[in-house]
Design a protein around this motif. Structure first.
Motif, PDB file in Angstrom:
ATOM      1  N   SER A  24       0.816  -1.219   0.000  1.00 15.69           N
ATOM      2  CA  SER A  24       0.000   0.000   0.000  1.00 15.69           C
ATOM      3  C   SER A  24       0.846   1.264   0.000  1.00 15.69           C
ATOM      4  O   SER A  24       0.397   2.311  -0.466  1.00 15.69           O
ATOM      5  N   GLU A  75       0.400   5.199  -1.880  1.00 19.42           N
ATOM      6  CA  GLU A  75       0.436   6.439  -1.102  1.00 19.42           C
ATOM      7  C   GLU A  75       1.497   7.418  -1.600  1.00 19.42           C
ATOM      8  O   GLU A  75       1.477   8.583  -1.229  1.00 19.42           O
ATOM      9  N   GLU A 124       2.326   9.627  -3.955  1.00 22.00           N
ATOM     10  CA  GLU A 124       1.805  10.378  -5.100  1.00 22.00           C
ATOM     11  C   GLU A 124       2.918  10.983  -5.943  1.00 22.00           C
ATOM     12  O   GLU A 124       2.830  10.999  -7.172  1.00 22.00           O
TER      13      GLU A 124
END
Length: 105
Positions: free
Chosen positions: A75, A79, A81
């Motif tokens: 994940s 996250e 970006e």
């Protein structure tokens, strides 16, 4: 062959995304933008950050990373970006913890 990268639609990353098995040489031999990383991360802490970095920077084109589990080591890539914009990749996960990951090619 003629030395050109081998075209494939999807590459199942070896050994759960271990950096020792996801080498620049291996990725240079492939013409691929979609990668499946299959691991829950519980036993060896995979995928390795270096392996994922190699995937998103390999060859031309936007990459799609298909993860069969949403966990800490997967994940984190969704996250980031700034990394997604810089290297043009997206992450795909199962809809929930109970559902399988379905990949349409």
């Amino acid at each position: 062959g003629d030395g050109s990268p081998f075209p494939i639609d999807l590459f199942k990353v070896p050994h759960h995304g271990s950096q020792a098995n996801v080498t620049r040489e291996l990725l240079a031999a492939l013409d691929c933008t979609e990668f499946l990383i299959s691991t829950d991360g519980s036993r060896f802490g995979h995928p390795d950050e270096i392996a994922i970095a190699r995937l998103i920077t390999s060859g031309p084109g936007a990459k799609v990373l298909h993860f069969n589990y949403r966990q800490q080591r997967t994940s984190v890539w969704e996250e980031r970006e700034n990394a997604q914009q810089r290297h043009t990749y997206i992450c795909r996960f199962p809809d929930d913890d109970e559902s399988p990951l379905i990949i349409n090619l």
